[in-house]
Motif scaffolding. Structure first.
Motif, PDB file in Angstrom:
ATOM      1  N   THR A 220      22.369  72.628  24.624  1.00 25.93           N
ATOM      2  CA  THR A 220      22.815  71.255  24.385  1.00 25.93           C
ATOM      3  C   THR A 220      22.760  70.932  22.896  1.00 25.93           C
ATOM      4  OG1 THR A 220      22.033  70.538  26.555  1.00 25.93           O
ATOM      5  CG2 THR A 220      22.320  68.837  24.890  1.00 25.93           C
ATOM      6  N   ASP A 222      22.283  68.411  19.951  1.00 31.02           N
ATOM      7  CA  ASP A 222      21.609  67.149  19.648  1.00 31.02           C
ATOM      8  C   ASP A 222      22.135  66.635  18.311  1.00 31.02           C
ATOM      9  OD1 ASP A 222      19.942  65.048  19.082  1.00 31.02           O
ATOM     10  OD2 ASP A 222      18.098  66.235  19.009  1.00 31.02           O
ATOM     11  N   ARG A 249      28.359  70.994  23.412  1.00 31.19           N
ATOM     12  CA  ARG A 249      28.392  69.767  24.208  1.00 31.19           C
ATOM     13  C   ARG A 249      27.145  68.927  23.977  1.00 31.19           C
ATOM     14  NH1 ARG A 249      30.916  70.843  30.140  1.00 31.19           N
ATOM     15  NH2 ARG A 249      31.978  72.815  29.780  1.00 31.19           N
ATOM     16  N   GLU A 251      24.311  66.084  25.548  1.00 24.08           N
ATOM     17  CA  GLU A 251      23.491  66.097  26.763  1.00 24.08           C
ATOM     18  C   GLU A 251      24.229  65.509  27.961  1.00 24.08           C
ATOM     19  OE1 GLU A 251      18.870  65.015  28.066  1.00 24.08           O
ATOM     20  OE2 GLU A 251      19.742  64.159  26.242  1.00 24.08           O
ATOM     21  N   GLY A 253      27.238  66.021  28.717  1.00 27.66           N
ATOM     22  CA  GLY A 253      28.281  66.938  29.151  1.00 27.66           C
ATOM     23  C   GLY A 253      29.573  66.866  28.361  1.00 27.66           C
TER      24      GLY A 253
END
Length: 415
Positions: A220, A222, A249, A251, A253
């Motif tokens: 993910t 950030d 991507r 968090e 999605g």
């Protein structure tokens, strides 16, 4: 081999895909195939009965050597997904009518995940209906995401190009000094698998520190943590270079590239078109920090740069093409040729065949332990894995200072 062979290319091309085609052609002829047909634009072209006799286009050894060094799919590619057998039995009947008319003994398809799905479906239909043709997949994808194989032909050359280009970009980024610093974001192909983006680490060496950060799609992204690291790096140095996958991507999605898009674009398989990740991040950084930024998309160059291809990659691509024909000739069907690494030092790799049902529609991702704990760089294990695949060069055949490719006007609409 008593019958004829037909070969097609599918999906995104690579710098090595035509070396596999050369391997299929040469091995088929050596094993006694009467004719080797090439589908024009893959299975989609075959359905329209568009094919050529490759012996009319590969007429001597120079043609074969030029083909190995020619980027893009010589036969033309496609992104065509066969329906499930029960959904359109007539379509499969038509395909096999064409194969029977051409007296095809072996069907070889050079491609990635979706191409292996084609091999799976055709081999299943042949078994159910009692057809004798053999169907073998020949791996090809710069994404390196096919299951059960150590790596895929095409990846080594793309990785070599990425490592080389990132190193050159880093060198260029230090030429000028900007008041508030410079941040360069390099966008590299990879929807779900970060093999290509990780190859940016190959730029690191005695004469180059490599990119400052590398972000893969397996983890993910950030945005807040990313900006914190950018600010910290700019406090220490005048130039920052970051490699990101097009498929990173958040968090929730969403792809990062979607943050800067107003419309969605999808391909024939329903995959969202991913572009603009670097542009969005560069603009965001400029707005938040006030520094100079650049966004660079390597894009098509990653798969088209045959002038920077890996000798190991070209040789292995030829090898798997030949192994596919050999497997079909020896009675295998519904299989894909895989590369099996035997040793890193010295590097040695062999071939075998695996059940395509265990490969099609699966994805092989970068292992979590090959990325650092923070998710901002790949580990030494990743680099050790990739480095043997980029070794050696394949000198282009130069004419008037420009590489010469195998080119036959007419059958693909060229002028």
């Amino acid at each position: 081999m008593k019958g004829n062979v037909i070969v097609g290319q599918s999906g995104g091309p690579t710098a090595a895909i035509n070396s596999s085609l050369a391997g299929v052609y040469r091995t088929a002829k050596d094993r006694g195939a009467r004719k080797v047909f090439g589908m024009l634009h893959g299975i989609q072209g075959l359905l329209e009965e568009r094919y050529i006799d490759l012996s009319e286009h590969i007429t001597n050894e120079l043609d074969a050597e030029l083909l190995k060094r020619t980027p893009a799919a010589y036969l033309g590619s496609c992104r065509y997904k066969l329906p499930e057998i029960h959904e359109n039995m007539e379509l499969y009947d038509k395909i096999f009518e064409i194969l029977n008319k051409l007296e095809i003994e072996a069907f070889i398809y050079i491609g990635g995940n979706d191409s292996m799905d084609t091999i799976k479906k055709l081999s299943d239909y042949a078994i159910v209906k009692g057809h004798s043709q053999k169907f073998i997949g020949c791996p090809k994808t710069i994404d390196n995401d096919l299951a059960l194989t150590d790596h895929t032909p095409g990846f080594g050359s793309a990785a070599k190009y990425i490592g080389t280009s990132v190193k050159e970009i880093i060198r260029d980024s230090f030429c000028l000094e900007y008041k508030n610093g410079l941040v360069t974001i390099i966008e590299i192909m990879g929807r779900n698998a970060g093999w290509l983006t990780g190859a940016a680490a190959l730029a690191q060496g005695e004469d180059c520190q490599g990119p400052d950060m590398i972000y893969l799609p397996e983890l993910t992204f950030d945005l807040g943590g990313f900006m914190k690291r950018i600010r910290a790096l700019l406090a220490e140095k005048t130039s920052v270079v970051v490699a990101v996958s097009e498929g990173i991507r958040l968090e929730d999605g969403r792809y990062v590239c979607e943050l800067g898009q107003t419309a969605d674009f999808v391909d024939a398989f329903g995959h969202k078109q991913l572009t603009g990740t670097a542009a969005y991040l560069a603009n965001y950084i400029a707005g938040e920090v006030g520094c100079k930024t650049r966004a660079i998309e390597l894009s098509t160059l990653q798969r088209a740069a045959s002038h920077c291809s890996s000798r190991v990659d070209i040789l292995e691509a030829y090898q798997v093409g030949g192994a596919a024909v050999k497997a079909a000739d020896e009675g295998d069907s519904g299989k894909m040729v895989v590369l099996n690494r035997l040793s890193d030092d010295p590097y040695q790799c062999g071939t075998e065949v695996k059940d395509v049902h265990k490969i099609a529609n699966d994805e092989r991702l970068v292992p979590r332990n090959w990325v650092n704990e923070e998710g901002t760089y790949v580990t030494d294990e990743f680099v050790t894995y990739v480095r043997p695949l980029i070794q050696g060069d394949v000198s282009p055949v130069m004419v008037d200072g420009i590489p010469r490719h195998l080119y036959k006007p007419g059958y693909l609409g060229q002028r």
